[in-house]
Design an enzyme around this catalytic site. Structure first.
Site, mmCIF file in Angstrom:
data_model
loop_
_atom_site.group_PDB
_atom_site.id
_atom_site.type_symbol
_atom_site.label_atom_id
_atom_site.label_comp_id
_atom_site.label_asym_id
_atom_site.label_seq_id
_atom_site.Cartn_x
_atom_site.Cartn_y
_atom_site.Cartn_z
ATOM 1 N N GLN A 1 48.440 -19.650 -30.509
ATOM 2 C CA GLN A 1 48.468 -18.515 -29.565
ATOM 3 C C GLN A 1 49.681 -17.612 -29.781
ATOM 4 O OE1 GLN A 1 48.164 -20.467 -25.767
ATOM 5 N NE2 GLN A 1 46.021 -21.029 -26.070
ATOM 6 N N ARG B 1 54.714 -25.870 -20.461
ATOM 7 C CA ARG B 1 54.260 -25.662 -21.854
ATOM 8 C C ARG B 1 55.272 -24.796 -22.619
ATOM 9 N NH1 ARG B 1 47.963 -24.271 -21.277
ATOM 10 N NH2 ARG B 1 47.997 -24.477 -23.545
ATOM 11 N N ASP C 1 39.329 -27.805 -28.282
ATOM 12 C CA ASP C 1 38.926 -27.752 -26.871
ATOM 13 C C ASP C 1 37.652 -28.544 -26.580
ATOM 14 O OD1 ASP C 1 41.136 -26.268 -26.272
ATOM 15 O OD2 ASP C 1 40.095 -24.359 -26.048
ATOM 16 N N SER D 1 44.867 -24.870 -35.253
ATOM 17 C CA SER D 1 43.877 -24.018 -34.577
ATOM 18 C C SER D 1 43.580 -22.727 -35.354
ATOM 19 C CB SER D 1 44.355 -23.669 -33.160
ATOM 20 O OG SER D 1 44.338 -24.794 -32.333
ATOM 21 N N SER E 1 51.038 -24.219 -31.563
ATOM 22 C CA SER E 1 49.945 -23.444 -30.971
ATOM 23 C C SER E 1 49.688 -22.236 -31.852
ATOM 24 C CB SER E 1 50.325 -22.983 -29.563
ATOM 25 O OG SER E 1 49.354 -22.072 -29.077
ATOM 26 N N LYS F 1 48.806 -29.151 -23.886
ATOM 27 C CA LYS F 1 47.810 -28.365 -23.131
ATOM 28 C C LYS F 1 48.074 -28.529 -21.628
ATOM 29 C CE LYS F 1 45.519 -27.560 -27.057
ATOM 30 N NZ LYS F 1 45.237 -26.280 -27.646
ATOM 31 N N ARG G 1 40.305 -12.206 -25.083
ATOM 32 C CA ARG G 1 40.627 -11.263 -26.158
ATOM 33 C C ARG G 1 40.049 -9.874 -25.880
ATOM 34 N NH1 ARG G 1 41.165 -16.061 -28.120
ATOM 35 N NH2 ARG G 1 42.375 -16.477 -30.011
ATOM 36 N N ARG H 1 39.520 -29.793 -18.673
ATOM 37 C CA ARG H 1 38.793 -30.553 -19.712
ATOM 38 C C ARG H 1 38.838 -32.057 -19.441
ATOM 39 N NH1 ARG H 1 36.870 -26.355 -22.235
ATOM 40 N NH2 ARG H 1 38.274 -24.654 -22.740
ATOM 41 N N LYS I 1 39.375 -23.282 -13.887
ATOM 42 C CA LYS I 1 40.190 -22.616 -14.912
ATOM 43 C C LYS I 1 39.310 -22.026 -16.015
ATOM 44 C CE LYS I 1 44.072 -23.333 -18.063
ATOM 45 N NZ LYS I 1 43.583 -22.717 -19.303
HETATM 46 O O1 LIG Z 1 43.624 -18.511 -28.751
HETATM 47 C C1 LIG Z 1 43.005 -19.040 -27.824
HETATM 48 O O2 LIG Z 1 42.310 -18.386 -27.020
HETATM 49 C C2 LIG Z 1 43.096 -20.506 -27.671
HETATM 50 C C3 LIG Z 1 43.681 -21.283 -28.653
HETATM 51 C C4 LIG Z 1 43.754 -22.754 -28.587
HETATM 52 O O3 LIG Z 1 45.088 -23.139 -28.309
HETATM 53 P P1 LIG Z 1 46.147 -23.649 -29.426
HETATM 54 O O4 LIG Z 1 46.268 -22.614 -30.456
HETATM 55 O O5 LIG Z 1 47.400 -23.811 -28.630
HETATM 56 O O6 LIG Z 1 45.608 -24.933 -29.976
HETATM 57 C C5 LIG Z 1 42.835 -23.309 -27.510
HETATM 58 O O7 LIG Z 1 43.135 -24.658 -27.260
HETATM 59 C C6 LIG Z 1 42.942 -22.527 -26.226
HETATM 60 O O8 LIG Z 1 42.081 -23.036 -25.252
HETATM 61 C C7 LIG Z 1 42.550 -21.092 -26.435
HETATM 62 C C1 LIG Z 2 44.161 -25.357 -23.595
HETATM 63 C C2 LIG Z 2 43.302 -24.527 -23.017
HETATM 64 O O1 LIG Z 2 43.583 -23.274 -22.589
HETATM 65 P P1 LIG Z 2 44.936 -22.411 -22.620
HETATM 66 O O2 LIG Z 2 45.777 -22.849 -23.772
HETATM 67 O O3 LIG Z 2 44.474 -21.005 -22.765
HETATM 68 O O4 LIG Z 2 45.604 -22.654 -21.305
HETATM 69 C C3 LIG Z 2 41.883 -24.931 -22.833
HETATM 70 O O5 LIG Z 2 41.078 -24.055 -22.476
HETATM 71 O O6 LIG Z 2 41.538 -26.100 -23.004
#
Ligand SMILES: O=C(O)C1=C[C@@H](OP(=O)(O)O)[C@@H](O)[C@H](O)C1
Ligand SMILES: C=C(OP(=O)(O)O)C(=O)O
Length: 440
Positions: free
Chosen positions: A174, A129, A317, A200, A172, A344, A35, A391, A417
């Site tokens: 994200q 993904r 995570d 999340s 997600s 993931k 971020r 993980r 990673k």
């Molecule tokens: O916003 C982020 O940096 C993350 C959000 C999570 O993913 P999800 O929102 O897909 O669960 C997490 O698992 C990932 O490692 C990092």
């Molecule tokens: C799912 C993970 O990361 P990302 O979604 O950023 O690939 C993680 O760090 O476990």
């Protein structure tokens, strides 16, 4: 301690450990590094990101930002970024490696360009993904998008003006975070409506906190279903410090709980938005002895653990690491509401079941849960598949430390990673590994 001497591709042989003892400093947070680096690139000035992670995901973000026109310099442990403001360079092809968050956040910002293509050199992981929920939202905003049925490679072209837009947050968080980085730079801003059962929440709050740190105004309702980002804003450069990483440290804390000895993990601040902070409470509920003094946690391990049933979505995570505790606790542990784990780096429900069963454990799965019945002995003398997932490698390593005989994990280089110093940190605590180069 770095693992600079490790081969590019390797299997790790984990030797049973009698105890763990010593102190490690938690590595820099993965989620804050991603971020802060991105927000720094969205400024029109210079930002020093103090203590930025050195993982593959951090390197992927830096590489993509450089391609887009940011000045990127590593100075000791820090990253110094000269931003491109609201104007990333058009016509670039970016490779975010295997980093989901990096790929998604950049795909949101790509709507500022006349065209950016995203590819990956990890077709079997990031390439599988889903990106469709984010791409749909960008299209509804007026971006031109092409993809392979909602997966990489993807091309996104702006411009977009902003306005009200729905985005699904069920698979997600994200996707919504990506739009949150974009919104403040659009002429009309964004009024985000998060649809579906929002998953999340913790990373979404980390995104809001990051925006605030960089001088961006945003308003979110309590359950995060609506997030308002006024347009025409500018990200403010400055100096930010990355806090310690809870997801990776959850693996060290769990290892410490599973073996006799005393382990201290420093650089884990108490008030932190990383959801995986909850791993400390979960381990305590399982019976682990963990004491906090300021930013340092001390674990006195080796005592009996008992099973728990928990909603795992708040600490997604850390579920893998905590599954090692479950595998050695008395009773059946269930992680509920973890459907997103299937999306993931591997399918962290089915693939985890398969690996744990290979080690002799009793495991059940449903669409959105994983249940593990603990055992008192893991035989070892097995080759386990790391599934190209950092993980999963952490989980299997912890079980190897408690097995009766050595355990081999294939593809252990994928640890880089998120946690390149993982094996070094455990070695510093007394664990013993062999690293065997794999070619081809
Ligand atoms: O916003 C982020 O940096 C993350 C959000 C999570 O993913 P999800 O929102 O897909 O669960 C997490 O698992 C990932 O490692 C990092
Ligand atoms: C799912 C993970 O990361 P990302 O979604 O950023 O690939 C993680 O760090 O476990």
């Amino acid at each position: 301690m770095s693992q600079a001497g490790l081969p590019e591709q390797f299997d790790v042989i984990v030797h049973p450990a009698r105890e763990l003892r010593g102190e490690v400093r938690a590595q820099p947070s993965k989620n804050y590094t991603t971020r802060y680096l991105l927000a720094a690139a969205l400024t029109s000035g210079e930002t020093r990101v103090v203590g930025a992670a050195t993982s593959d995901d951090a390197a992927a973000m830096l590489r993509c930002l450089r391609e887009w026109g940011a000045g990127v310099e590593r100075v000791g442990d820090d990253a110094v970024i000269r931003g491109f403001g609201a104007r990333p360079r058009a016509g670039m092809t970016l490779n975010p490696g295997n980093a989901g968050a990096v790929a998604r956040f950049l795909m949101g910002v790509a709507a500022l360009t006349d065209g950016t293509t995203f590819v990956t050199d990890h077709p079997d992981s990031l390439g599988r993904r889903p990106q469709g929920d984010l791409l749909d939202a960008l299209e509804r905003l007026g971006a031109r998008v092409s993809s392979q049925a909602g997966r990489l490679p993807v091309t996104i072209s702006g411009p977009v003006r902003g306005g009200v837009v729905e985005v699904s947050a069920e698979r997600s968080s994200q996707y919504a975070s990506a739009l949150m980085f974009l919104g403040p730079l659009l002429p009309e801003g964004l009024d985000l409506r998060l649809t579906g059962q929002i998953k999340s929440h913790a990373p979404l709050r980390q995104t809001l906190e990051t925006l605030e740190t960089f001088g961006i105004q945003a308003r979110a309702c309590e359950d995060l279903s609506r997030i308002h980002l006024p347009g025409g804003q500018t990200y403010r450069p400055g100096r930010v410090t990355v806090p310690g990483d809870y997801p990776g440290s959850a693996a060290i804390l769990t290892a410490a709980a599973l073996l006799p000895g005393e382990v201290r993990v420093s650089n884990l601040r108490e008030h932190d938005l990383q959801g995986e902070r909850e791993a400390v409470a979960v381990l305590r509920e399982m019976g682990a002895e963990i004491v906090r003094e300021g930013d340092t946690l001390t674990v006195r391990g080796g005592g009996p653990l008992r099973a728990v049933t928990r909603d795992g979505d708040g600490f997604t995570d850390a579920v893998q690491a905590l599954s090692a505790a479950a595998a050695l606790a008395q009773g059946e542990t269930t992680w509920e509401n973890v459907a997103t784990l299937r999306l993931k780096e591997c399918d962290r429900i089915s693939d985890t079941r398969a690996e744990l069963q290979r080690l002799g454990l009793e495991v059940r799965e449903t669409d959105d849960s994983l249940s593990i019945t603990g055992t008192s002995t893991i035989a070892g003398n097995v080759t386990a598949d790391g599934h190209g997932d950092h993980r999963m490698i952490m989980l299997l390593t912890l079980l190897g430390l408690r097995a009766a005989a050595p355990l081999r994990i294939t593809g252990a280089e994928h640890i880089r990673k998120s946690y390149p110093a993982f094996f070094a940190h455990l070695q510093a605590l007394g664990a013993r590994f062999e690293f065997e180069e794999r070619r081809g």
